[in-house]
Motif scaffolding. Sequence first.
Motif, PDB file in Angstrom:
ATOM      1  N   MET A   1       1.417  -9.237 -10.501  1.00  0.00           N
ATOM      2  CA  MET A   1       2.005  -7.531 -10.937  1.00  0.00           C
ATOM      3  C   MET A   1       1.112  -6.465  -9.703  1.00  0.00           C
ATOM      4  SD  MET A   1      -1.166  -6.049 -14.198  1.00  0.00           S
ATOM      5  CE  MET A   1      -0.568  -8.393 -14.785  1.00  0.00           C
ATOM      6  N   ALA A   2       2.648  -5.248 -10.180  1.00  0.00           N
ATOM      7  CA  ALA A   2       2.604  -4.671  -9.138  1.00  0.00           C
ATOM      8  C   ALA A   2       0.538  -3.832  -9.149  1.00  0.00           C
ATOM      9  CB  ALA A   2       3.467  -3.636  -9.456  1.00  0.00           C
ATOM     10  N   PRO A   3       1.004  -3.582  -7.799  1.00  0.00           N
ATOM     11  CA  PRO A   3      -0.339  -2.908  -8.690  1.00  0.00           C
ATOM     12  C   PRO A   3      -0.253  -1.523  -8.901  1.00  0.00           C
ATOM     13  CG  PRO A   3      -0.039  -3.546  -5.683  1.00  0.00           C
ATOM     14  CD  PRO A   3       0.817  -3.339  -6.979  1.00  0.00           C
ATOM     15  N   ASN A   4      -1.658  -0.683  -9.540  1.00  0.00           N
ATOM     16  CA  ASN A   4      -2.044   0.788  -9.955  1.00  0.00           C
ATOM     17  C   ASN A   4      -1.568   1.773  -9.113  1.00  0.00           C
ATOM     18  OD1 ASN A   4      -2.058  -0.315 -13.367  1.00  0.00           O
ATOM     19  ND2 ASN A   4      -3.690  -1.109 -12.288  1.00  0.00           N
ATOM     20  N   THR A   5      -1.680   3.088  -9.777  1.00  0.00           N
ATOM     21  CA  THR A   5      -0.735   3.725  -8.610  1.00  0.00           C
ATOM     22  C   THR A   5      -2.599   4.999  -8.908  1.00  0.00           C
ATOM     23  OG1 THR A   5       1.493   4.500  -8.516  1.00  0.00           O
ATOM     24  CG2 THR A   5      -0.112   6.168  -7.619  1.00  0.00           C
ATOM     25  N   ALA A   6      -3.601   4.803  -7.830  1.00  0.00           N
ATOM     26  CA  ALA A   6      -5.134   5.554  -8.121  1.00  0.00           C
ATOM     27  C   ALA A   6      -5.017   6.702  -7.869  1.00  0.00           C
ATOM     28  CB  ALA A   6      -5.508   4.703  -6.992  1.00  0.00           C
ATOM     29  N   PRO A   7      -5.774   7.812  -9.024  1.00  0.00           N
ATOM     30  CA  PRO A   7      -5.314   8.888  -9.517  1.00  0.00           C
ATOM     31  C   PRO A   7      -6.292   9.596  -8.030  1.00  0.00           C
ATOM     32  CG  PRO A   7      -6.910   8.036 -10.704  1.00  0.00           C
ATOM     33  CD  PRO A   7      -5.798   6.886  -9.974  1.00  0.00           C
ATOM     34  N   ILE A   8      -5.799  10.418  -7.550  1.00  0.00           N
ATOM     35  CA  ILE A   8      -6.239  11.809  -6.474  1.00  0.00           C
ATOM     36  C   ILE A   8      -6.867  12.964  -7.189  1.00  0.00           C
ATOM     37  CG2 ILE A   8      -5.214  12.330  -3.812  1.00  0.00           C
ATOM     38  CD1 ILE A   8      -3.768   9.586  -4.047  1.00  0.00           C
ATOM     39  N   LYS A   9      -7.907  13.467  -6.904  1.00  0.00           N
ATOM     40  CA  LYS A   9      -7.537  15.414  -7.010  1.00  0.00           C
ATOM     41  C   LYS A   9      -8.083  15.372  -4.857  1.00  0.00           C
ATOM     42  CE  LYS A   9     -12.784  14.312  -8.487  1.00  0.00           C
ATOM     43  NZ  LYS A   9     -13.172  14.800 -10.363  1.00  0.00           N
ATOM     44  N   TYR A  10      -7.792  16.494  -5.535  1.00  0.00           N
ATOM     45  CA  TYR A  10      -8.188  17.713  -3.608  1.00  0.00           C
ATOM     46  C   TYR A  10      -8.714  18.728  -4.068  1.00  0.00           C
ATOM     47  CZ  TYR A  10      -4.105  20.318  -3.325  1.00  0.00           C
ATOM     48  OH  TYR A  10      -3.305  20.935  -3.056  1.00  0.00           O
ATOM     49  N   ALA A  11      -9.109  18.671  -3.564  1.00  0.00           N
ATOM     50  CA  ALA A  11      -9.432  20.310  -2.319  1.00  0.00           C
ATOM     51  C   ALA A  11      -9.626  21.025  -0.822  1.00  0.00           C
ATOM     52  CB  ALA A  11     -10.976  21.333  -2.941  1.00  0.00           C
ATOM     53  N   GLN A  12      -9.267  22.227  -0.957  1.00  0.00           N
ATOM     54  CA  GLN A  12      -9.726  22.478   0.873  1.00  0.00           C
ATOM     55  C   GLN A  12     -10.206  23.597   0.957  1.00  0.00           C
ATOM     56  OE1 GLN A  12      -5.214  24.153   1.671  1.00  0.00           O
ATOM     57  NE2 GLN A  12      -5.104  24.541   0.094  1.00  0.00           N
TER      58      GLN A  12
ATOM     59  N   LYS B   1      -8.245  -4.832 -11.655  1.00  0.00           N
ATOM     60  CA  LYS B   1      -7.314  -4.467 -11.857  1.00  0.00           C
ATOM     61  C   LYS B   1      -7.043  -3.888 -10.274  1.00  0.00           C
ATOM     62  CE  LYS B   1      -7.020  -1.840 -16.218  1.00  0.00           C
ATOM     63  NZ  LYS B   1      -6.750  -0.822 -16.581  1.00  0.00           N
ATOM     64  N   GLU B   2      -6.215  -4.234  -9.254  1.00  0.00           N
ATOM     65  CA  GLU B   2      -5.494  -3.525  -8.010  1.00  0.00           C
ATOM     66  C   GLU B   2      -5.128  -2.090  -8.283  1.00  0.00           C
ATOM     67  OE1 GLU B   2      -3.041  -6.211  -5.969  1.00  0.00           O
ATOM     68  OE2 GLU B   2      -4.747  -8.159  -6.214  1.00  0.00           O
ATOM     69  N   TYR B   3      -5.636  -1.365  -6.930  1.00  0.00           N
ATOM     70  CA  TYR B   3      -5.034   0.255  -7.210  1.00  0.00           C
ATOM     71  C   TYR B   3      -4.279   0.690  -5.848  1.00  0.00           C
ATOM     72  CZ  TYR B   3      -7.549   0.857 -11.686  1.00  0.00           C
ATOM     73  OH  TYR B   3      -7.481   1.373 -12.816  1.00  0.00           O
ATOM     74  N   LYS B   4      -3.400   1.540  -5.786  1.00  0.00           N
ATOM     75  CA  LYS B   4      -3.052   2.011  -4.234  1.00  0.00           C
ATOM     76  C   LYS B   4      -2.090   3.346  -3.961  1.00  0.00           C
ATOM     77  CE  LYS B   4       1.647   1.311  -4.801  1.00  0.00           C
ATOM     78  NZ  LYS B   4       3.738   0.645  -4.593  1.00  0.00           N
ATOM     79  N   VAL B   5      -2.393   3.449  -3.075  1.00  0.00           N
ATOM     80  CA  VAL B   5      -1.492   4.981  -2.398  1.00  0.00           C
ATOM     81  C   VAL B   5      -1.136   5.140  -1.699  1.00  0.00           C
ATOM     82  CG1 VAL B   5      -3.085   7.399  -1.761  1.00  0.00           C
ATOM     83  CG2 VAL B   5      -3.865   6.194  -3.402  1.00  0.00           C
ATOM     84  N   ASP B   6      -0.214   5.633  -1.278  1.00  0.00           N
ATOM     85  CA  ASP B   6       0.829   5.692  -0.276  1.00  0.00           C
ATOM     86  C   ASP B   6       1.216   7.254  -0.524  1.00  0.00           C
ATOM     87  OD1 ASP B   6       2.070   5.752   1.637  1.00  0.00           O
ATOM     88  OD2 ASP B   6       3.487   3.638   0.756  1.00  0.00           O
ATOM     89  N   ILE B   7       0.771   8.095   0.220  1.00  0.00           N
ATOM     90  CA  ILE B   7       1.930   9.350   0.528  1.00  0.00           C
ATOM     91  C   ILE B   7       1.800   9.696   1.167  1.00  0.00           C
ATOM     92  CG2 ILE B   7      -0.017   9.814  -2.192  1.00  0.00           C
ATOM     93  CD1 ILE B   7      -2.101  10.838  -0.431  1.00  0.00           C
ATOM     94  N   GLU B   8       2.852  10.850   2.040  1.00  0.00           N
ATOM     95  CA  GLU B   8       2.621  11.659   2.562  1.00  0.00           C
ATOM     96  C   GLU B   8       2.239  13.333   2.780  1.00  0.00           C
ATOM     97  OE1 GLU B   8       6.527  12.570   6.326  1.00  0.00           O
ATOM     98  OE2 GLU B   8       6.750  11.420   3.921  1.00  0.00           O
ATOM     99  N   PHE B   9       1.902  13.627   3.485  1.00  0.00           N
ATOM    100  CA  PHE B   9       0.725  15.290   3.917  1.00  0.00           C
ATOM    101  C   PHE B   9       1.420  15.960   3.994  1.00  0.00           C
ATOM    102  CE2 PHE B   9      -2.974  12.049   4.797  1.00  0.00           C
ATOM    103  CZ  PHE B   9      -3.740  12.436   3.393  1.00  0.00           C
ATOM    104  N   PHE B  10       1.653  17.288   3.142  1.00  0.00           N
ATOM    105  CA  PHE B  10       2.129  18.289   3.394  1.00  0.00           C
ATOM    106  C   PHE B  10       2.003  18.418   4.669  1.00  0.00           C
ATOM    107  CE2 PHE B  10       2.481  23.455   3.236  1.00  0.00           C
ATOM    108  CZ  PHE B  10       3.992  23.143   2.714  1.00  0.00           C
TER     109      PHE B  10
END
Length: 222
Positions: free
Chosen positions: A1-12, A47-56
Amino acid sequence: MAPNTAPIKYAQRKDSLYVTIAIPDVKEENIVLTDTELKFEGKSGDKEYKVDIEFFKEVDSEGSTYNVLPRSVQMHILKKDKEEEEFWTRLLKDKALEKNQIKIDWDRYVDEDEEEEGFDMSNMDGGSGMGGMPGMGGMGGMPGMGGMPGMGGMPGMGGMPGMGGMPGMGGAGGMGGMDMEALMKQMGDLGGGAGGIPGGEGDEEGSDDEDLDNLPDLEEAN
């Protein structure tokens, strides 16, 4: 089963980002932060989760930290260009991905022109560094470094093998199993008693002077 995409929130802020992976009770986390990307894998419940992101834009991976809390994984990520005067227009380079996966952390949000101080960093107490080798949990220690394997002592150095005693050297009487009584008898037969090696001290018949007296006269040469 493919991992779930984890939700992300951010502030800066002008110098940093505060990123939250919003899943509880995370276990077996593996977090890799580079100057351009964030990769996360972990389990929550069954459940398994993952994140794979590229920053601005680029970030400072070496100075960034994270902490695994009961309700989320929280990260304080420093921007590479800390002197930049403006907020980033978004978190990710991929605008479409950001729309689907990223939310604003309104609890930490401030307007750019109202920024007076940094983030509340109390949740980072006891956190781990994010820069470095993948999966190192903040570089708390490299695996296997409690002591280098096999260094308890060099094998066989408790005493060099076979040095308990050289074979056959149990004592002078043990010279290869020689019969000392037979040896003494042979010496007695040759010398006729104590000190009985021919020519030895106490053997008058074998003295050097007497031998010289018994030498035959040399014939004079013609």
